[in-house]
Design a protein around this motif. Structure first.
Motif, PDB file in Angstrom:
ATOM      1  N   PRO A 167       0.829  -1.206   0.000  1.00 15.44           N
ATOM      2  CA  PRO A 167       0.000   0.000   0.000  1.00 15.44           C
ATOM      3  C   PRO A 167       0.862   1.254   0.000  1.00 15.44           C
ATOM      4  O   PRO A 167       2.093   1.191   0.130  1.00 15.44           O
ATOM      5  CB  PRO A 167      -0.786  -0.135   1.305  1.00 15.44           C
ATOM      6  N   ASP A 168       0.232   2.390  -0.135  1.00 13.47           N
ATOM      7  CA  ASP A 168       0.915   3.677  -0.031  1.00 13.47           C
ATOM      8  C   ASP A 168       1.237   3.915   1.450  1.00 13.47           C
ATOM      9  O   ASP A 168       0.339   4.052   2.283  1.00 13.47           O
ATOM     10  CB  ASP A 168       0.007   4.777  -0.566  1.00 13.47           C
ATOM     11  N   THR A 169       2.518   3.941   1.779  1.00 16.95           N
ATOM     12  CA  THR A 169       2.926   4.071   3.184  1.00 16.95           C
ATOM     13  C   THR A 169       3.401   5.487   3.530  1.00 16.95           C
ATOM     14  O   THR A 169       4.014   5.689   4.574  1.00 16.95           O
ATOM     15  CB  THR A 169       4.057   3.072   3.497  1.00 16.95           C
ATOM     16  N   SER A 170       3.104   6.445   2.671  1.00 16.17           N
ATOM     17  CA  SER A 170       3.643   7.800   2.859  1.00 16.17           C
ATOM     18  C   SER A 170       3.170   8.457   4.155  1.00 16.17           C
ATOM     19  O   SER A 170       3.854   9.329   4.698  1.00 16.17           O
ATOM     20  CB  SER A 170       3.286   8.682   1.667  1.00 16.17           C
ATOM     21  N   THR A 171       2.009   8.039   4.672  1.00 11.00           N
ATOM     22  CA  THR A 171       1.500   8.629   5.913  1.00 11.00           C
ATOM     23  C   THR A 171       1.624   7.675   7.099  1.00 11.00           C
ATOM     24  O   THR A 171       1.119   7.971   8.178  1.00 11.00           O
ATOM     25  CB  THR A 171       0.029   9.028   5.741  1.00 11.00           C
ATOM     26  N   TRP A 172       2.301   6.549   6.904  1.00 12.08           N
ATOM     27  CA  TRP A 172       2.390   5.543   7.964  1.00 12.08           C
ATOM     28  C   TRP A 172       3.464   5.898   8.984  1.00 12.08           C
ATOM     29  O   TRP A 172       4.471   6.539   8.671  1.00 12.08           O
ATOM     30  CB  TRP A 172       2.718   4.183   7.357  1.00 12.08           C
ATOM     31  N   THR A 173       3.261   5.421  10.220  1.00 13.96           N
ATOM     32  CA  THR A 173       4.287   5.559  11.246  1.00 13.96           C
ATOM     33  C   THR A 173       5.392   4.520  10.997  1.00 13.96           C
ATOM     34  O   THR A 173       5.206   3.556  10.240  1.00 13.96           O
ATOM     35  CB  THR A 173       3.709   5.325  12.641  1.00 13.96           C
ATOM     36  N   GLN A 174       6.528   4.709  11.635  1.00 10.89           N
ATOM     37  CA  GLN A 174       7.614   3.736  11.503  1.00 10.89           C
ATOM     38  C   GLN A 174       7.185   2.362  11.991  1.00 10.89           C
ATOM     39  O   GLN A 174       7.522   1.336  11.387  1.00 10.89           O
ATOM     40  CB  GLN A 174       8.839   4.222  12.278  1.00 10.89           C
ATOM     41  N   ALA A 175       6.426   2.325  13.073  1.00  5.50           N
ATOM     42  CA  ALA A 175       5.969   1.039  13.600  1.00  5.50           C
ATOM     43  C   ALA A 175       5.064   0.322  12.598  1.00  5.50           C
ATOM     44  O   ALA A 175       5.131  -0.905  12.444  1.00  5.50           O
ATOM     45  CB  ALA A 175       5.237   1.241  14.924  1.00  5.50           C
ATOM     46  N   SER A 184      13.137 -17.704 -11.513  1.00  4.34           N
ATOM     47  CA  SER A 184      14.079 -16.871 -10.759  1.00  4.34           C
ATOM     48  C   SER A 184      13.481 -15.496 -10.527  1.00  4.34           C
ATOM     49  O   SER A 184      12.680 -15.008 -11.322  1.00  4.34           O
ATOM     50  CB  SER A 184      15.407 -16.743 -11.507  1.00  4.34           C
ATOM     51  N   PHE A 185      13.851 -14.893  -9.403  1.00  4.96           N
ATOM     52  CA  PHE A 185      13.544 -13.488  -9.113  1.00  4.96           C
ATOM     53  C   PHE A 185      14.890 -12.759  -9.051  1.00  4.96           C
ATOM     54  O   PHE A 185      15.614 -12.888  -8.068  1.00  4.96           O
ATOM     55  CB  PHE A 185      12.852 -13.332  -7.759  1.00  4.96           C
ATOM     56  N   THR A 186      15.239 -11.997 -10.085  1.00  5.52           N
ATOM     57  CA  THR A 186      16.521 -11.302 -10.053  1.00  5.52           C
ATOM     58  C   THR A 186      16.416  -9.879  -9.521  1.00  5.52           C
ATOM     59  O   THR A 186      17.413  -9.159  -9.525  1.00  5.52           O
ATOM     60  CB  THR A 186      17.193 -11.294 -11.436  1.00  5.52           C
ATOM     61  N   GLU A 187      15.240  -9.507  -9.060  1.00  4.97           N
ATOM     62  CA  GLU A 187      15.101  -8.325  -8.206  1.00  4.97           C
ATOM     63  C   GLU A 187      13.978  -8.606  -7.224  1.00  4.97           C
ATOM     64  O   GLU A 187      12.905  -9.060  -7.606  1.00  4.97           O
ATOM     65  CB  GLU A 187      14.776  -7.054  -9.009  1.00  4.97           C
ATOM     66  N   TRP A 188      14.254  -8.360  -5.937  1.00  8.78           N
ATOM     67  CA  TRP A 188      13.222  -8.444  -4.901  1.00  8.78           C
ATOM     68  C   TRP A 188      13.725  -7.713  -3.671  1.00  8.78           C
ATOM     69  O   TRP A 188      14.924  -7.616  -3.432  1.00  8.78           O
ATOM     70  CB  TRP A 188      12.898  -9.904  -4.541  1.00  8.78           C
ATOM     71  N   SER A 189      12.837  -7.170  -2.896  1.00 10.95           N
ATOM     72  CA  SER A 189      13.112  -6.600  -1.576  1.00 10.95           C
ATOM     73  C   SER A 189      11.839  -5.911  -1.104  1.00 10.95           C
ATOM     74  O   SER A 189      10.910  -5.702  -1.879  1.00 10.95           O
ATOM     75  CB  SER A 189      14.289  -5.605  -1.593  1.00 10.95           C
ATOM     76  N   ALA A 190      11.821  -5.554   0.182  1.00 10.26           N
ATOM     77  CA  ALA A 190      10.668  -4.847   0.753  1.00 10.26           C
ATOM     78  C   ALA A 190      11.108  -4.154   2.036  1.00 10.26           C
ATOM     79  O   ALA A 190      10.703  -4.529   3.127  1.00 10.26           O
ATOM     80  CB  ALA A 190       9.522  -5.809   1.019  1.00 10.26           C
ATOM     81  N   ALA A 191      11.955  -3.148   1.888  1.00 12.12           N
ATOM     82  CA  ALA A 191      12.542  -2.461   3.047  1.00 12.12           C
ATOM     83  C   ALA A 191      11.724  -1.213   3.378  1.00 12.12           C
ATOM     84  O   ALA A 191      12.212  -0.083   3.289  1.00 12.12           O
ATOM     85  CB  ALA A 191      13.994  -2.106   2.767  1.00 12.12           C
ATOM     86  N   PHE A 192      10.479  -1.393   3.786  1.00 13.26           N
ATOM     87  CA  PHE A 192       9.582  -0.259   3.997  1.00 13.26           C
ATOM     88  C   PHE A 192      10.059   0.660   5.112  1.00 13.26           C
ATOM     89  O   PHE A 192       9.860   1.873   5.057  1.00 13.26           O
ATOM     90  CB  PHE A 192       8.166  -0.753   4.316  1.00 13.26           C
ATOM     91  N   ALA A 193      10.690   0.085   6.137  1.00 15.49           N
ATOM     92  CA  ALA A 193      11.145   0.888   7.271  1.00 15.49           C
ATOM     93  C   ALA A 193      12.607   1.306   7.133  1.00 15.49           C
ATOM     94  O   ALA A 193      13.165   1.918   8.044  1.00 15.49           O
ATOM     95  CB  ALA A 193      10.956   0.108   8.569  1.00 15.49           C
ATOM     96  N   GLY A 194      13.235   0.968   5.999  1.00 15.10           N
ATOM     97  CA  GLY A 194      14.622   1.333   5.763  1.00 15.10           C
ATOM     98  C   GLY A 194      15.517   0.102   5.730  1.00 15.10           C
ATOM     99  O   GLY A 194      15.266  -0.889   6.430  1.00 15.10           O
TER     100      GLY A 194
END
Length: 435
Positions: free
Chosen positions: A11-19, A79-89
């Motif tokens: 989802p759009d996390t632009s207004t989400w808290t770090q937690a 194969s997945f030659t690109e993946w990640s999900a670092a929403f909190a950094g």
């Protein structure tokens, strides 16, 4: 190989808290495997991506991609030659837990390879999450090679576990992820087919995010505690009765249009024992019939899967025993798509002089496939003679035509017209005669 850049949809996390972002990072890889996980993204319902696909708001990403590939070219590696999900950094500990989750999923779900974008930075905890699988002790020992069934009754948003056995059957590696930032997990273990004796744990935790902490080797205990926000590798020594042959459903996961059927060809992948398959169990909505239950090296079995009329994801399992007396079970998914489109042929059973031209036409009717008459692709092949084109797009009325030049000698010519697999792979055959 089919290669995909596969970032979980978010989802759009632009207004989400770090937690909130941390919690999302810890659960987002359910996108890759969970048939009950409805995407949190507002754009997941991608109607242009393979029309007959069921349940488009449920990503079910790896099984869905594998099923699509196996439907067309069974056995194609993914194969997945690109993946990640670092929403909190990238440096946040939630990213380390998410990465550790993804590595376990890739192994269990039969990915051939995956490369993270970007590579973990050595100063970040997720670098150590990778080392838990590849170099947990600094001596290049890692998670062992053969994935084994690992089930748990935890909340998948907060808990994950993955297991594998080495070739000798004397070492099991088990990853336990407590993704709950506040609570310790008390875990009870049970094994089937493996007798644990000793264990050494290697723990990466949010309270010590810069180091993998090894325990002393101790006798196995079936009850253990795992601290909040931690990733733990258990290296367990013990004994297992190894099978006399490993086997595969070949393929385990595939896709078929509603009302159609598909054949699986179970095969022995290693070992010399004879394997006898037992009675399959399935979710309601498909029929799985065992038509050749015996398999050995070079001699495959046969399973016929008949899809019902309701699109969806259907799980099934097939038990086995081998001549060494060892029981195994293999399982997978059948993705039942929308009902297939149909092709109507015009110009069948024509006769013409050798070397003359005949016009052949098919009309695509999308029905309930989810596609449209216009913009389809028809693949033509001929047993003899020459076609004006092999790949023809359908016009606004769903029509696609080719010219067949009959061969120079008198014979019967068969021309096959195939619609797209994304429309359920409708097929018709023309029979023409060169006189």
């Amino acid at each position: 190989m089919l290669d995909v850049h596969a970032y979980p949809d978010s989802p759009d996390t632009s207004t989400w808290t770090q937690a909130q972002k941390q919690a999302l990072s810890a659960r987002i890889y359910r996108d890759y495997w969970d048939p009950t996980y409805v995407s949190e993204s507002g754009s997941i319902n991608q109607n242009w991506a393979t029309f007959i696909q069921p349940n488009k708001t449920v990503p079910f990403r790896i099984p869905r991609i594998r099923a699509t590939a196996n439907m067309i070219y069974p056995g194609t590696p993914i194969s997945f030659t690109e993946w990640s999900a670092a929403f909190a950094g990238e440096s946040d500990f939630s990213t380390a837990l998410g990465d550790a989750d993804a590595y376990g999923i890739f192994g269990r779900e039969r990915m051939y390879l995956a490369s993270r974008w970007v590579a973990p930075v050595p100063a970040n905890p997720n670098y150590l999450a990778l080392k838990l699988y590849t170099n947990y002790d600094g001596l290049h020992h890692g998670f062992v090679a053969t994935s084994v069934s690992d089930t748990n009754n935890g909340d998948p948003d907060l808990f994950s576990s993955y297991a594998a056995l080495n070739a000798a059957g004397n070492t099991m590696t088990l990853i336990v992820l407590n993704k709950d930032p506040s609570n310790t997990d008390q875990v009870q273990f049970a094994f089937n087919g493996f007798t644990p004796q000793q264990v050494t744990s290697y723990t990466l935790s949010s309270t010590n995010p810069t180091k993998i902490v090894a325990s002393k080797t101790s006798s196995w205990s079936s009850s253990m505690s795992f601290g909040a926000y931690s990733a733990t590798l258990l290296v367990i020594t013990g004994t297992a009765q190894l099978p006399g042959a490993e086997w595969d459903l070949n393929p385990d996961t595939t896709m078929v249009a509603a009302g159609r059927q598909v054949t699986l060809s179970p095969k022995v992948t290693s070992g010399s024992a004879v394997v006898t398959l037992g009675t399959p169990t399935t979710d309601s909505g498909i029929s799985v019939k065992l038509t050749q239950p015996s398999l050995s090296k070079g001699h495959n079995g046969k399973i016929t899967v008949i899809a019902g009329n309701t699109p969806g994801f259907y799980h099934y399992s097939v038990p086995s025993t081998d001549t060494n007396g060892v029981a195994q079970q293999q399982s997978g998914y059948i993705l039942v798509g929308n009902p297939p489109a149909t092709l109507t042929k015009t110009g069948d059973k024509q006769k013409g002089a050798t070397g003359s031209n005949l016009t052949l036409k098919v009309t695509l009717s999308p029905g309930q496939s989810g596609g449209s008459a216009a913009g389809g692709t028809i693949f033509f092949t001929a047993s003899a003679g020459t076609l004006s084109s092999r790949i023809v797009g359908t016009d606004s009325n769903g029509n696609a035509s080719v010219t067949l030049t009959l061969p120079s000698t008198a014979k019967t010519v068969h021309v096959t017209a195939e619609g797209q697999y994304s429309l359920g792979h409708p097929v018709v055959t023309f029979t023409e005669t060169a006189q």
